[in-house]
Design a protein around this motif. Structure first.
Motif, PDB file in Angstrom:
ATOM      1  N   LEU A  68       0.833  -1.201   0.000  1.00  0.00           N
ATOM      2  CA  LEU A  68       0.000   0.000   0.000  1.00  0.00           C
ATOM      3  C   LEU A  68       0.866   1.248   0.000  1.00  0.00           C
ATOM      4  O   LEU A  68       1.977   1.252   0.517  1.00  0.00           O
ATOM      5  N   ASN A  69       0.349   2.305  -0.580  1.00  0.00           N
ATOM      6  CA  ASN A  69       1.082   3.571  -0.669  1.00  0.00           C
ATOM      7  C   ASN A  69       0.882   4.352   0.629  1.00  0.00           C
ATOM      8  O   ASN A  69      -0.108   5.056   0.788  1.00  0.00           O
ATOM      9  N   LEU A  70       1.830   4.210   1.544  1.00  0.00           N
ATOM     10  CA  LEU A  70       1.715   4.819   2.867  1.00  0.00           C
ATOM     11  C   LEU A  70       2.917   5.700   3.164  1.00  0.00           C
ATOM     12  O   LEU A  70       4.020   5.432   2.695  1.00  0.00           O
ATOM     13  N   GLY A  71       2.703   6.735   3.958  1.00  0.00           N
ATOM     14  CA  GLY A  71       3.806   7.624   4.314  1.00  0.00           C
ATOM     15  C   GLY A  71       4.706   7.034   5.379  1.00  0.00           C
ATOM     16  O   GLY A  71       5.926   7.044   5.261  1.00  0.00           O
ATOM     17  N   ASN A  91       7.724   1.211   0.574  1.00  0.00           N
ATOM     18  CA  ASN A  91       8.397   2.504   0.453  1.00  0.00           C
ATOM     19  C   ASN A  91       8.102   3.418   1.638  1.00  0.00           C
ATOM     20  O   ASN A  91       8.606   4.542   1.688  1.00  0.00           O
ATOM     21  N   ALA A  92       7.297   2.942   2.571  1.00  0.00           N
ATOM     22  CA  ALA A  92       6.924   3.762   3.725  1.00  0.00           C
ATOM     23  C   ALA A  92       8.099   3.942   4.676  1.00  0.00           C
ATOM     24  O   ALA A  92       8.981   3.084   4.779  1.00  0.00           O
ATOM     25  N   GLN A  93       8.095   5.060   5.381  1.00  0.00           N
ATOM     26  CA  GLN A  93       9.055   5.282   6.458  1.00  0.00           C
ATOM     27  C   GLN A  93       8.659   4.388   7.631  1.00  0.00           C
ATOM     28  O   GLN A  93       7.508   4.373   8.055  1.00  0.00           O
ATOM     29  N   ILE A  94       9.607   3.642   8.170  1.00  0.00           N
ATOM     30  CA  ILE A  94       9.336   2.744   9.284  1.00  0.00           C
ATOM     31  C   ILE A  94       9.752   3.420  10.591  1.00  0.00           C
ATOM     32  O   ILE A  94      10.869   3.930  10.704  1.00  0.00           O
ATOM     33  N   VAL A  95       8.844   3.410  11.577  1.00  0.00           N
ATOM     34  CA  VAL A  95       9.078   4.076  12.855  1.00  0.00           C
ATOM     35  C   VAL A  95       8.840   3.075  13.982  1.00  0.00           C
ATOM     36  O   VAL A  95       7.889   2.290  13.936  1.00  0.00           O
ATOM     37  N   LEU A  96       9.698   3.094  14.994  1.00  0.00           N
ATOM     38  CA  LEU A  96       9.526   2.255  16.181  1.00  0.00           C
ATOM     39  C   LEU A  96       9.000   3.113  17.320  1.00  0.00           C
ATOM     40  O   LEU A  96       9.586   4.140  17.657  1.00  0.00           O
TER      41      LEU A  96
END
Length: 295
Positions: free
Chosen positions: A27-30, A62-67
């Motif tokens: 999915l196209n996610l930020g 392609n999304a930025q991954i955040v913990l």
């Protein structure tokens, strides 16, 4: 405006969590947030598991991954685990406690200020920006007007605006407590809870005497009984300077919700109002639903 997927607030089995995040990869996610934010006793996935999962998702999305970090720390072991989380440098951290802000700043690492930090004005934002904050996730009770005024205040101070994220869909996290409400509902001591909240994939519903849905109990967290949905307020969100809209995961039908939001962000008409709420955005009681209005 980009869509972000917030951390899972509920306690799900490991297989369900992994399947959920893999379903997001195409999915196209930020941004996609991972991590336990509610209770350190929830150990279906360890910190190492979340980091491994984050690396896997980053290879297909392609999304930025955040913990994301815990919002309420109650023991030295949790503080040590938080320090370990903030020491990894592969992924951005969402700080949901000021200890996380301290650890990130100490190591000169950028971070996202989560909604549990209670930041309500430009002066507090300026302090966190100086500490390395890149994005402000506004507290859920902030109205669109309040956010807009806060950003204008930043402009007056000559400080560059950070990215701004708003909790746009899902059960609102209203409060945290040292007491575990789910364990209490099952007549269990907190220290012997047996992680019973895994039996409630969207919390325990609480009704008033008039049978109005008021809250959802989720371990030590109190959530709104109704689901906030700002899909009819997208134009006002853009006008207020919002750069990211957060969708909070739910147990059923969440992928369809994402696609509905994507369609509206791409110009489709918002669906007709349902039983969801958007009162906080309009400066009213959170459980209200108001029609299309500007902030």
């Amino acid at each position: 405006m980009q869509l972000t997927i917030g951390p899972i607030l509920f306690y799900w089995h490991k297989e369900k969590v992994e399947a959920f995040y893999h379903s997001l990869s195409q999915l196209n996610l930020g941004s996609i947030y991972l991590g336990e934010t509610v209770c350190a006793k929830r150990r279906e996935l360890s910190l190492e598991d979340y980091i491994t999962l984050a690396r896997t998702i980053s290879q297909t999305s392609n999304a930025q991954i955040v913990l994301s970090s815990l919002a309420l720390l109650e023991a030295n072991s949790e503080l040590n685990s938080l320090k370990k989380l903030c020491s990894q440098t592969d992924f951005l951290i969402e700080a949901n406690d000021m200890a996380a802000v301290h650890f990130c700043h100490e190591q000169q690492l950028p971070f996202i200020a989560g909604p549990a930090l209670n930041i309500y004005n430009a002066y507090a934002l300026a302090e966190l920006i100086n500490c390395g904050m890149q994005r402000w996730v506004a507290p859920v009770e902030c109205s669109g007007l309040q956010i807009q005024q806060t950003l204008a205040q930043l402009d007056d101070l000559g400080i560059k605006r950070p990215e701004v994220e708003v909790f746009s869909y899902g059960h609102l996290p209203l409060a945290y407590s040292a007491r575990c409400f789910t364990a209490r509902a099952e007549n269990r001591p907190k220290d012997q809870c047996k992680r019973c909240c895994i039996r409630y994939p969207e919390g325990i519903e609480v009704f008033s005497q008039e049978q109005q849905k008021l809250f959802a109990l989720n371990g030590i967290q109190t959530l709104s009984g109704q689901v906030q949905n700002l899909i009819s307020d997208v134009a006002a969100m853009r006008q207020a300077g919002i750069t990211h809209a957060r969708l909070s995961p739910r147990a059923e039908g969440f992928i369809e919700t994402i696609k509905q939001w994507q369609a509206v962000l791409n110009g489709a008409c918002a669906p007709l109002p349902t039983n969801d709420c958007n009162g906080y955005w309009h400066g009213k009681a959170g459980m209200f639903h108001l029609g299309d209005q500007h902030a």
